[in-house]
Design an enzyme around this catalytic site. Structure first.
Site, PDB file in Angstrom:
ATOM      1  N   TYR A  80      -8.989  77.643  57.265  1.00  0.00           N
ATOM      2  CA  TYR A  80      -9.887  78.662  56.447  1.00  0.00           C
ATOM      3  C   TYR A  80     -10.914  78.145  55.944  1.00  0.00           C
ATOM      4  O   TYR A  80     -10.969  76.849  55.412  1.00  0.00           O
ATOM      5  CB  TYR A  80      -9.277  79.599  55.689  1.00  0.00           C
ATOM      6  CG  TYR A  80      -8.571  78.774  54.297  1.00  0.00           C
ATOM      7  CD1 TYR A  80      -9.442  78.652  52.908  1.00  0.00           C
ATOM      8  CD2 TYR A  80      -7.692  78.152  54.533  1.00  0.00           C
ATOM      9  CE1 TYR A  80      -8.817  77.945  52.077  1.00  0.00           C
ATOM     10  CE2 TYR A  80      -7.013  77.304  53.185  1.00  0.00           C
ATOM     11  CZ  TYR A  80      -7.789  77.297  52.227  1.00  0.00           C
ATOM     12  OH  TYR A  80      -7.507  76.620  50.665  1.00  0.00           O
ATOM     13  N   PHE A  90     -15.875  77.913  47.867  1.00  0.00           N
ATOM     14  CA  PHE A  90     -15.121  77.209  46.910  1.00  0.00           C
ATOM     15  C   PHE A  90     -13.731  76.327  47.291  1.00  0.00           C
ATOM     16  O   PHE A  90     -12.934  75.733  46.522  1.00  0.00           O
ATOM     17  CB  PHE A  90     -14.751  78.637  46.180  1.00  0.00           C
ATOM     18  CG  PHE A  90     -13.977  79.241  46.671  1.00  0.00           C
ATOM     19  CD1 PHE A  90     -12.487  79.756  47.018  1.00  0.00           C
ATOM     20  CD2 PHE A  90     -14.669  80.796  47.076  1.00  0.00           C
ATOM     21  CE1 PHE A  90     -11.783  80.739  47.780  1.00  0.00           C
ATOM     22  CE2 PHE A  90     -14.077  81.688  47.599  1.00  0.00           C
ATOM     23  CZ  PHE A  90     -12.744  81.613  48.228  1.00  0.00           C
ATOM     24  N   ASP A  91     -13.400  76.528  48.752  1.00  0.00           N
ATOM     25  CA  ASP A  91     -12.312  75.964  49.255  1.00  0.00           C
ATOM     26  C   ASP A  91     -12.282  75.854  50.668  1.00  0.00           C
ATOM     27  O   ASP A  91     -12.928  76.728  51.468  1.00  0.00           O
ATOM     28  CB  ASP A  91     -10.984  76.354  48.628  1.00  0.00           C
ATOM     29  CG  ASP A  91      -9.871  75.495  49.009  1.00  0.00           C
ATOM     30  OD1 ASP A  91      -9.925  74.460  48.969  1.00  0.00           O
ATOM     31  OD2 ASP A  91      -8.484  76.105  48.934  1.00  0.00           O
ATOM     32  N   ILE A 110      -3.108  86.257  48.540  1.00  0.00           N
ATOM     33  CA  ILE A 110      -3.742  87.587  48.027  1.00  0.00           C
ATOM     34  C   ILE A 110      -3.595  88.665  49.027  1.00  0.00           C
ATOM     35  O   ILE A 110      -3.221  88.523  50.225  1.00  0.00           O
ATOM     36  CB  ILE A 110      -5.123  87.207  47.639  1.00  0.00           C
ATOM     37  CG1 ILE A 110      -5.921  86.721  49.100  1.00  0.00           C
ATOM     38  CG2 ILE A 110      -5.442  86.313  46.627  1.00  0.00           C
ATOM     39  CD1 ILE A 110      -7.487  86.500  48.770  1.00  0.00           C
ATOM     40  N   TYR A 136      -8.499  88.633  44.006  1.00  0.00           N
ATOM     41  CA  TYR A 136      -7.922  88.123  42.497  1.00  0.00           C
ATOM     42  C   TYR A 136      -8.564  88.927  41.230  1.00  0.00           C
ATOM     43  O   TYR A 136      -8.160  88.789  40.213  1.00  0.00           O
ATOM     44  CB  TYR A 136      -8.765  86.688  42.185  1.00  0.00           C
ATOM     45  CG  TYR A 136      -7.986  85.429  43.148  1.00  0.00           C
ATOM     46  CD1 TYR A 136      -6.749  85.001  42.915  1.00  0.00           C
ATOM     47  CD2 TYR A 136      -9.005  85.169  44.256  1.00  0.00           C
ATOM     48  CE1 TYR A 136      -6.268  84.085  43.804  1.00  0.00           C
ATOM     49  CE2 TYR A 136      -8.331  84.271  45.087  1.00  0.00           C
ATOM     50  CZ  TYR A 136      -7.107  83.714  44.985  1.00  0.00           C
ATOM     51  OH  TYR A 136      -6.550  82.858  45.705  1.00  0.00           O
ATOM     52  N   PHE A 154     -14.183  84.777  53.934  1.00  0.00           N
ATOM     53  CA  PHE A 154     -13.124  83.686  54.580  1.00  0.00           C
ATOM     54  C   PHE A 154     -13.384  83.776  56.036  1.00  0.00           C
ATOM     55  O   PHE A 154     -13.611  84.780  56.606  1.00  0.00           O
ATOM     56  CB  PHE A 154     -11.692  84.151  54.288  1.00  0.00           C
ATOM     57  CG  PHE A 154     -11.445  83.997  53.070  1.00  0.00           C
ATOM     58  CD1 PHE A 154     -10.876  82.558  52.477  1.00  0.00           C
ATOM     59  CD2 PHE A 154     -10.956  85.034  52.191  1.00  0.00           C
ATOM     60  CE1 PHE A 154     -10.463  82.429  51.204  1.00  0.00           C
ATOM     61  CE2 PHE A 154     -10.589  84.625  50.823  1.00  0.00           C
ATOM     62  CZ  PHE A 154     -10.318  83.561  50.269  1.00  0.00           C
TER      63      PHE A 154
END
Length: 282
Positions: A80, A90-91, A110, A136, A154
């Site tokens: 991902y 962010f990741d 999540i 979140y 994502f």
């Protein structure tokens, strides 16, 4: 990244920005015309094939795989890249060159992930747009990296689905009989082959850190020692073992582990910082 995926993401982000603006307009002046306009914009800009579910999840399959649907309770492996709606990443599992592994439908991720990944076949690639209500929420995450109320984007690929993860098997063994039982179970599996059990350094590392968080120092150290035995050329494995020793108050063993990490990778930043601090305290 394929141009069609980039175009689909761009279209999604335009939809989100239009929707946010129109939501604000509707709140200021609740006119039916604004609501109609909002629906027209969404129909015009959401790429063909995208689906929005009752929870608010929107997903678009950009590449169809040839595998089966994963089963609830299986360990799924997912690559991902996560972004905010501003386009800021962010990741990404691709940066670590290892997919994330989690038990599907068990609440380990999540809600938007549990729902979205369950809709994919093995080999599928997709875009997931996950609102804060199934992400979140108002708390955010990542020490401010993901702000409160953030909608997340994502790009995902369902790589595989396994019956179990090795971390879960070893965790169960620890609960049943402690470190000796874990060692015995691991040797049994290693001797006969792991079969449909997923194993990786990252998967075992997550088990070690979960035990650290539970203050089970001896169990955590045992897991990290197992990792360095299986991955002796990994600086990260020795760095994690050093962290466990340090948490248990065994500073000399921590120093030795950090030194081994740096012998493998002299530029391993966290080991360097930890070692400098420990030596300054001596």
């Amino acid at each position: 990244m394929h141009k069609s995926v980039i175009a689909a993401i761009a279209a999604f982000l335009v939809v989100l920005s239009f929707s946010s603006a129109l939501d604000a307009q509707t709140r200021r002046r609740p006119v039916r015309r604004a609501t109609v306009k909002k629906r027209v914009v969404k129909r015009a800009l959401i790429p063909s094939g995208a689906v929005k579910t009752a929870t608010g999840l929107t997903y678009l399959i950009t590449h169809k795989g040839t595998g089966r649907l994963p089963k609830r309770g299986e360990t799924v492996l997912v690559h991902y890249t996560g972004m905010l709606t501003s386009g800021i990443k962010f990741d990404s599992s691709l940066d670590r060159n290892e997919p994330i592994a989690f038990k599907l439908g068990a609440g380990q991720v999540i809600k938007g992930w549990d729902e979205g990944i369950a809709k994919l076949h093995i080999g599928d690639r997709a875009i997931l747009i996950i609102p804060a209500t199934i992400a979140y929420g108002s708390r955010g995450a990542g020490n401010g990296l993901i702000p409160p109320g953030a909608t997340l984007v994502f790009i995902v690929e369902l790589v595989d689905a396994k019956e179990l993860a090795l971390s879960q098997v070893l965790s169960d063994a620890i609960k049943a009989g402690g470190v000796p039982a874990m060692r015995t179970r691991f040797q049994e599996l290693k001797a006969k082959g792991l079969g449909n059990i997923y194993a990786s350094e990252g998967d075992l590392n997550r088990l070690g850190y979960s035990l650290l968080r539970l203050k089970q120092m001896d169990n955590a150290i045992a897991v990290f020692k197992l990792i360095v035995e299986e991955y002796p050329n990994s600086a990260n494995a020795y760095d994690s073992l050093g962290e466990a020793y340090l948490a248990a108050g065994q500073k000399q063993l921590a120093i030795e582990s950090y030194e081994k990490a740096l012998a493998i990778d002299p530029k391993f930043n966290s080991a360097t910082k930890a070692l400098e601090k420990l030596r300054a305290e001596q």
